[in-house]
Motif scaffolding. Sequence first.
Motif, PDB file in Angstrom:
ATOM      1  N   GLU A  38       0.835  -1.198   0.000  1.00  0.00           N
ATOM      2  CA  GLU A  38       0.000   0.000   0.000  1.00  0.00           C
ATOM      3  C   GLU A  38       0.871   1.250   0.000  1.00  0.00           C
ATOM      4  O   GLU A  38       0.507   2.268  -0.589  1.00  0.00           O
ATOM      5  CB  GLU A  38      -0.926  -0.002   1.222  1.00  0.00           C
ATOM      6  CG  GLU A  38      -1.999  -1.080   1.199  1.00  0.00           C
ATOM      7  CD  GLU A  38      -3.020  -0.876   0.086  1.00  0.00           C
ATOM      8  OE1 GLU A  38      -3.093   0.239  -0.459  1.00  0.00           O
ATOM      9  OE2 GLU A  38      -3.741  -1.838  -0.240  1.00  0.00           O
ATOM     10  N   ARG A  41       2.036   1.427  -3.511  1.00  0.00           N
ATOM     11  CA  ARG A  41       0.949   1.413  -4.482  1.00  0.00           C
ATOM     12  C   ARG A  41       0.527   2.833  -4.828  1.00  0.00           C
ATOM     13  O   ARG A  41       0.254   3.647  -3.944  1.00  0.00           O
ATOM     14  CB  ARG A  41      -0.229   0.653  -3.877  1.00  0.00           C
ATOM     15  CG  ARG A  41      -1.441   0.521  -4.769  1.00  0.00           C
ATOM     16  CD  ARG A  41      -2.605  -0.054  -3.956  1.00  0.00           C
ATOM     17  NE  ARG A  41      -3.763  -0.374  -4.764  1.00  0.00           N
ATOM     18  CZ  ARG A  41      -4.977  -0.595  -4.263  1.00  0.00           C
ATOM     19  NH1 ARG A  41      -5.168  -0.531  -2.953  1.00  0.00           N
ATOM     20  NH2 ARG A  41      -5.981  -0.882  -5.066  1.00  0.00           N
ATOM     21  N   HIS A  42       0.468   3.140  -6.084  1.00  0.00           N
ATOM     22  CA  HIS A  42      -0.012   4.439  -6.508  1.00  0.00           C
ATOM     23  C   HIS A  42      -0.463   4.367  -7.963  1.00  0.00           C
ATOM     24  O   HIS A  42      -0.139   3.421  -8.681  1.00  0.00           O
ATOM     25  CB  HIS A  42       1.067   5.509  -6.333  1.00  0.00           C
ATOM     26  CG  HIS A  42       2.220   5.352  -7.261  1.00  0.00           C
ATOM     27  ND1 HIS A  42       3.257   4.477  -7.023  1.00  0.00           N
ATOM     28  CD2 HIS A  42       2.510   5.954  -8.447  1.00  0.00           C
ATOM     29  CE1 HIS A  42       4.130   4.548  -8.005  1.00  0.00           C
ATOM     30  NE2 HIS A  42       3.702   5.429  -8.888  1.00  0.00           N
ATOM     31  N   HIS A  62      -5.600  11.616  -1.318  1.00  0.00           N
ATOM     32  CA  HIS A  62      -4.930  10.833  -0.263  1.00  0.00           C
ATOM     33  C   HIS A  62      -5.563  11.101   1.100  1.00  0.00           C
ATOM     34  O   HIS A  62      -5.752  10.175   1.903  1.00  0.00           O
ATOM     35  CB  HIS A  62      -3.438  11.170  -0.229  1.00  0.00           C
ATOM     36  CG  HIS A  62      -2.667  10.356   0.748  1.00  0.00           C
ATOM     37  ND1 HIS A  62      -2.404  10.791   2.043  1.00  0.00           N
ATOM     38  CD2 HIS A  62      -2.106   9.114   0.659  1.00  0.00           C
ATOM     39  CE1 HIS A  62      -1.722   9.864   2.692  1.00  0.00           C
ATOM     40  NE2 HIS A  62      -1.523   8.847   1.872  1.00  0.00           N
ATOM     41  N   THR A  65      -8.997   9.189   1.083  1.00  0.00           N
ATOM     42  CA  THR A  65      -9.036   7.731   0.896  1.00  0.00           C
ATOM     43  C   THR A  65      -7.842   6.990   1.491  1.00  0.00           C
ATOM     44  O   THR A  65      -7.913   5.766   1.664  1.00  0.00           O
ATOM     45  CB  THR A  65      -9.096   7.398  -0.605  1.00  0.00           C
ATOM     46  OG1 THR A  65      -7.864   7.813  -1.236  1.00  0.00           O
ATOM     47  CG2 THR A  65     -10.273   8.103  -1.276  1.00  0.00           C
ATOM     48  N   LEU A  67      -5.256   6.598  -0.198  1.00  0.00           N
ATOM     49  CA  LEU A  67      -4.640   6.050  -1.404  1.00  0.00           C
ATOM     50  C   LEU A  67      -3.846   7.137  -2.120  1.00  0.00           C
ATOM     51  O   LEU A  67      -4.144   8.330  -1.991  1.00  0.00           O
ATOM     52  CB  LEU A  67      -5.712   5.474  -2.338  1.00  0.00           C
ATOM     53  CG  LEU A  67      -6.587   4.378  -1.727  1.00  0.00           C
ATOM     54  CD1 LEU A  67      -7.735   4.030  -2.672  1.00  0.00           C
ATOM     55  CD2 LEU A  67      -5.769   3.132  -1.409  1.00  0.00           C
ATOM     56  N   ARG A  68      -2.867   6.699  -2.897  1.00  0.00           N
ATOM     57  CA  ARG A  68      -1.965   7.655  -3.526  1.00  0.00           C
ATOM     58  C   ARG A  68      -2.112   7.681  -5.039  1.00  0.00           C
ATOM     59  O   ARG A  68      -2.259   6.634  -5.674  1.00  0.00           O
ATOM     60  CB  ARG A  68      -0.510   7.320  -3.174  1.00  0.00           C
ATOM     61  CG  ARG A  68      -0.185   7.438  -1.684  1.00  0.00           C
ATOM     62  CD  ARG A  68       1.313   7.426  -1.455  1.00  0.00           C
ATOM     63  NE  ARG A  68       1.949   6.284  -2.080  1.00  0.00           N
ATOM     64  CZ  ARG A  68       3.123   6.314  -2.684  1.00  0.00           C
ATOM     65  NH1 ARG A  68       3.763   7.452  -2.805  1.00  0.00           N
ATOM     66  NH2 ARG A  68       3.658   5.222  -3.197  1.00  0.00           N
ATOM     67  N   ASP A 272      -4.198  -1.430 -12.025  1.00  0.00           N
ATOM     68  CA  ASP A 272      -4.833  -1.446 -10.698  1.00  0.00           C
ATOM     69  C   ASP A 272      -6.258  -0.916 -10.841  1.00  0.00           C
ATOM     70  O   ASP A 272      -6.533   0.268 -10.628  1.00  0.00           O
ATOM     71  CB  ASP A 272      -4.033  -0.592  -9.711  1.00  0.00           C
ATOM     72  CG  ASP A 272      -4.425  -0.822  -8.256  1.00  0.00           C
ATOM     73  OD1 ASP A 272      -5.610  -1.136  -8.012  1.00  0.00           O
ATOM     74  OD2 ASP A 272      -3.560  -0.701  -7.379  1.00  0.00           O
ATOM     75  N   GLU A 274      -8.936  -1.391  -9.078  1.00  0.00           N
ATOM     76  CA  GLU A 274      -9.568  -0.912  -7.853  1.00  0.00           C
ATOM     77  C   GLU A 274      -9.184   0.537  -7.558  1.00  0.00           C
ATOM     78  O   GLU A 274     -10.040   1.365  -7.247  1.00  0.00           O
ATOM     79  CB  GLU A 274      -9.169  -1.811  -6.677  1.00  0.00           C
ATOM     80  CG  GLU A 274      -9.802  -1.393  -5.350  1.00  0.00           C
ATOM     81  CD  GLU A 274      -9.324  -2.242  -4.195  1.00  0.00           C
ATOM     82  OE1 GLU A 274     -10.014  -2.258  -3.153  1.00  0.00           O
ATOM     83  OE2 GLU A 274      -8.257  -2.891  -4.317  1.00  0.00           O
ATOM     84  N   LEU A 275      -7.898   0.848  -7.679  1.00  0.00           N
ATOM     85  CA  LEU A 275      -7.435   2.206  -7.423  1.00  0.00           C
ATOM     86  C   LEU A 275      -7.924   3.165  -8.494  1.00  0.00           C
ATOM     87  O   LEU A 275      -8.303   4.309  -8.202  1.00  0.00           O
ATOM     88  CB  LEU A 275      -5.908   2.212  -7.347  1.00  0.00           C
ATOM     89  CG  LEU A 275      -5.213   3.520  -6.945  1.00  0.00           C
ATOM     90  CD1 LEU A 275      -5.847   4.123  -5.704  1.00  0.00           C
ATOM     91  CD2 LEU A 275      -3.723   3.273  -6.740  1.00  0.00           C
ATOM     92  N   ALA A 278     -11.535   3.974  -7.738  1.00  0.00           N
ATOM     93  CA  ALA A 278     -11.649   4.884  -6.598  1.00  0.00           C
ATOM     94  C   ALA A 278     -11.349   6.319  -7.017  1.00  0.00           C
ATOM     95  O   ALA A 278     -12.048   7.261  -6.630  1.00  0.00           O
ATOM     96  CB  ALA A 278     -10.704   4.441  -5.477  1.00  0.00           C
TER      97      ALA A 278
END
Length: 348
Positions: A38, A41-42, A62, A65, A67-68, A272, A274-275, A278
């Motif tokens: 994670e 992950r970006h 970020h 979420t 996430l990057r 990716d 899923e990312l 999102a």
Amino acid sequence: MKRYIPIAAVIVFVIAALAFGNHLLVLKKQAAAQAAYEAERHLVVYSDMPEDVNRNLAAAFHKRTGLRVQIQTRTDDELYTLWRSDGKEGPPAVLIASEPVLREQKAHQVLRPYASQFTESVPYPQKDSDAMWTGLWLDPMVFIIHNEYYARRGMHIRTWDDLLTDPTLRVAFPDLAATDMAGDFLCSFVEVKGTEAAGLYLKALQSHISMYSKVMAANVRRVAGGEADIGIVDGATARQYRQDGMPIYIVYPRDGTSYWLTGAAVTKWCRDDELAQAFMDWLYSRDVDDVLRGSHLYLTYANSDARKILDSRGQELILFPVQKQYTGEGRRDLQDWWIKSVRFGKGE
């Protein structure tokens, strides 16, 4: 025999404890591996938005979420030719770009379909029929009217034809051959009116035009400074200057107007899903509105359930019913036609 039972129980307990401990160790290692993944992950995104906007979008995503995304600023020219690279130099998973760029990438099979409940809220004229790209924000062409002229005759200005009704009217107008956005207005106007009618209208309007401007902001300054009564500019520029206190009213033409569309798409290089999902869906959130307004970008949102941005009369935007099937070459040909047959009045 019974004397061995306690020893066996102890052995079983020890084995069970070891197995459980090993299981916990495996889970811990998996959790650590996931955390490391994670952390690395970006999502790589190419965007034609300004550098500060891209940076703030990544930070806001970020924060929301965890996430990057790495949003890299690219020019239109770089994005137009993206298909030629075949992703050899750090391929993007997602594009944020103008409609012409997205159409070009679709034509060269760079994009892949993406749809969700958020993209469903975008009207069909503002998204690809095969779900290859979806509109995010519109920048429409609008009327801006100086306060003094608005007090005298402003309520008579409702449609494009109304610009021809006052013989003393002074108009600040964009150079339709100077930018892609101005060229998009020309293509849309011709699509709606037809070439002959559009040519006659633009020739008639030319008698009111004091000067053509290559930059939209110049038209706002001319109107605000009293050098022109009405200007034709993009909505984002008009709203920014009005927010800064310029003495102008913003009016949406009641017979429709053109718009410059920025959209988003997932590319064939995305690994990716899923990312990417999102991020794509987050682009329709209030967080993005806050980022854009914080950067003084007052765009109109493509999704139908977004907050409406009204004009100075409290009216909603009406768009030209256009398909925008023109190519870059077709736009340039039409701009050449305008230069020769309208602006300088030579040829057909």
